[in-house]
Design an enzyme around this catalytic site. Structure first.
Site, PDB file in Angstrom:
ATOM      1  N   HIS A  67       1.085  -1.286  -0.170  1.00 58.17           N
ATOM      2  CA  HIS A  67      -0.099   0.189   0.047  1.00 58.17           C
ATOM      3  C   HIS A  67       0.654   1.345  -0.068  1.00 58.17           C
ATOM      4  O   HIS A  67       0.234   1.938  -0.177  1.00 58.17           O
ATOM      5  CB  HIS A  67      -0.715  -0.206   1.010  1.00 58.17           C
ATOM      6  CG  HIS A  67      -1.938  -1.542   1.054  1.00 58.17           C
ATOM      7  ND1 HIS A  67      -3.069  -0.979  -0.122  1.00 58.17           N
ATOM      8  CD2 HIS A  67      -2.077  -1.775   1.807  1.00 58.17           C
ATOM      9  CE1 HIS A  67      -4.009  -1.707   0.542  1.00 58.17           C
ATOM     10  NE2 HIS A  67      -3.706  -2.703   1.496  1.00 58.17           N
ATOM     11  N   ASP A  85      -4.678 -13.049   3.939  1.00 56.63           N
ATOM     12  CA  ASP A  85      -5.575 -12.201   4.605  1.00 56.63           C
ATOM     13  C   ASP A  85      -7.512 -12.752   3.641  1.00 56.63           C
ATOM     14  O   ASP A  85      -8.125 -12.076   4.044  1.00 56.63           O
ATOM     15  CB  ASP A  85      -6.051 -10.957   4.066  1.00 56.63           C
ATOM     16  CG  ASP A  85      -5.000 -10.085   4.002  1.00 56.63           C
ATOM     17  OD1 ASP A  85      -4.840 -10.294   2.497  1.00 56.63           O
ATOM     18  OD2 ASP A  85      -4.920  -8.426   3.583  1.00 56.63           O
ATOM     19  N   ASP A 116      -2.813 -10.268  -2.544  1.00 59.44           N
ATOM     20  CA  ASP A 116      -3.447 -10.162  -1.145  1.00 59.44           C
ATOM     21  C   ASP A 116      -4.764  -9.888  -1.252  1.00 59.44           C
ATOM     22  O   ASP A 116      -5.744  -9.366  -2.306  1.00 59.44           O
ATOM     23  CB  ASP A 116      -2.548  -9.344  -0.202  1.00 59.44           C
ATOM     24  CG  ASP A 116      -3.139  -7.997   0.681  1.00 59.44           C
ATOM     25  OD1 ASP A 116      -2.466  -8.914   2.053  1.00 59.44           O
ATOM     26  OD2 ASP A 116      -4.032  -8.030   0.751  1.00 59.44           O
ATOM     27  N   HIS A 166      -6.494  -7.237  -0.100  1.00 58.77           N
ATOM     28  CA  HIS A 166      -6.599  -5.984  -0.770  1.00 58.77           C
ATOM     29  C   HIS A 166      -5.620  -5.528  -1.484  1.00 58.77           C
ATOM     30  O   HIS A 166      -4.811  -5.933  -2.503  1.00 58.77           O
ATOM     31  CB  HIS A 166      -5.949  -4.601   0.317  1.00 58.77           C
ATOM     32  CG  HIS A 166      -6.692  -5.282   1.719  1.00 58.77           C
ATOM     33  ND1 HIS A 166      -6.072  -5.701   2.597  1.00 58.77           N
ATOM     34  CD2 HIS A 166      -8.031  -4.594   2.582  1.00 58.77           C
ATOM     35  CE1 HIS A 166      -6.912  -6.284   3.690  1.00 58.77           C
ATOM     36  NE2 HIS A 166      -8.047  -5.362   3.434  1.00 58.77           N
TER      37      HIS A 166
HETATM   38 ZN   LIG Z   1      -4.418  -7.388   2.925  1.00 58.57          ZN
END
Ligand SMILES: [Zn+2]
Length: 344
Positions: free
Chosen positions: A124, A248, A161, A163
């Site tokens: 991120h 995740d 991931d 996200h």
């Molecule tokens: Zn994540």
């Protein structure tokens, strides 16, 4: 198969207090690898701190000095999700440097593949700021470093991931030499990663976003990997594959709403390994991103190592989700993305 791993106690000293991204994550992984005897099958790779020069491959100097300053002042919150302790700057340098060392070990042929078990995670973090538990973008830094050091023309980053890796996408959005594919829950944090974000200029088509509705499990992920990720990476012919491995999407993970099992992660890793074997002499380097249920994380990381080692027995003590809900419309999404990216 010689499989390397990176680990260092400095990664435990990034102290986030009451948080989901905690040192216990790495402790759980390391003790599971030890208890199961898997660690003995792996080759340790010693990490080092990344230099400021290496961080500058991705990050603005103001961001780097800000992170250093916050650490020197004793730590603090950088945004509502991201917190630092006095040792976080050093840990972050070792996280980026650890992945660099893992990449070098693979490129120099010391190991066939490797996994950097690092924290803080990275995908991120954008050029000018920390975001979503990430201080520096480890995978982007290692990719830039490897491209320059080994004079690579094409590198692929596969991000599973849950996200979207907005920082990685941003770094390579206009770089036609790096293919970025991301499977992620959508709409969800950080908000980016829709299908029409495909890269700009000469790099149009080298960003492939696969935004998935909440509830996707092994079946949906495997369809997407077989029908989009694998053909896209094959077409791109990378000389090295880096993987932002976030666990995740596991059904037991409470941060997101996906239903992937440990077995499902092993199957995805198998696809990635197969492509790496076909295209780039097996050169693939994993780096740890998210994954917050400690059992799901530890067993899934072990399953990843098992696949890389060629071990066929995958242990999945958590099994499949109990209340599995079916989601519709994955075929439509796959068709739409295939069309956008001219994948047959
Ligand atoms: Zn994540």
């Amino acid at each position: 198969m010689k499989v390397g791993y990176v680990y260092h106690p400095i990664y435990l000293k990034h102290d986030t207090g009451q948080h989901v991204e905690i040192a216990k994550r790495l402790e759980a992984i390391m003790s599971h690898l030890e208890q199961t005897g898997l660690k003995q099958q792996l080759t340790p790779i010693k990490p080092r701190a990344a230099s400021v020069e290496e961080l500058l491959l991705v990050h603005h100097e103001q961001h780097i000095s800000h992170i250093q300053d916050v650490a020197q002042r004793g730590g603090g919150w950088l945004d509502p999700d991201t917190v630092m302790s006095p040792d976080s700057y050093e840990a972050a340098l070792y996280a980026a440097g650890g992945l660099i060392k893992a990449t070098e070990a693979v490129m120099d042929g010391e190991v066939d593949s490797a996994f950097a078990l690092v924290r803080p995670p990275g995908h991120h973090a954008v050029s000018r700021r920390a975001m979503g538990f990430c201080l520096f973008n480890n995978v982007a830094i290692a990719a830039k470093y490897a491209m320059a050091k080994y004079n690579l023309e094409r590198l692929a980053i596969v991000d599973f991931d849950v996200h979207h890796g907005n920082g990685t996408q941003e770094t390579f959005y206009d770089d036609p030499q790096v293919l970025y594919t991301s499977t992620h829950e959508y709409p969800f944090y950080p908000g980016t990663g829709d299908v029409d974000e495909t890269g700009s200029g000469a790099a149009k088509g080298t960003t492939i976003n696969i935004p998935l509705r909440a509830g996707c499990g092994d079946n949906e992920y495997l369809q997407v990997f077989e029908q989009i990720v694998a053909p896209a990476v094959r077409r791109f012919k990378p000389q090295l594959i880096l993987v932002s491995a976030g666990y995740d999407p596991h059904w037991a993970d409470e941060l997101a709403m996906m239903q992937v099992s440990t077995t499902g992660f092993a199957q995805m890793v198998k696809i990635i390994k197969q492509i790496a074997d076909e295209l780039c002499s097996g050169r693939v380097v994993f780096t740890l991103e998210g994954g917050y249920n400690l059992t799901a994380l530890a067993t899934s990381v072990k399953a990843t190592f098992d696949v890389l080692l060629g071990n066929t027995n995958i242990e999945d003590p958590l099994g499949q989700p109990q209340r599995r809900f079916e989601i519709g419309g994955i075929d439509q999404l796959i068709e739409r993305i295939k069309k956008i990216h001219n994948l047959a």
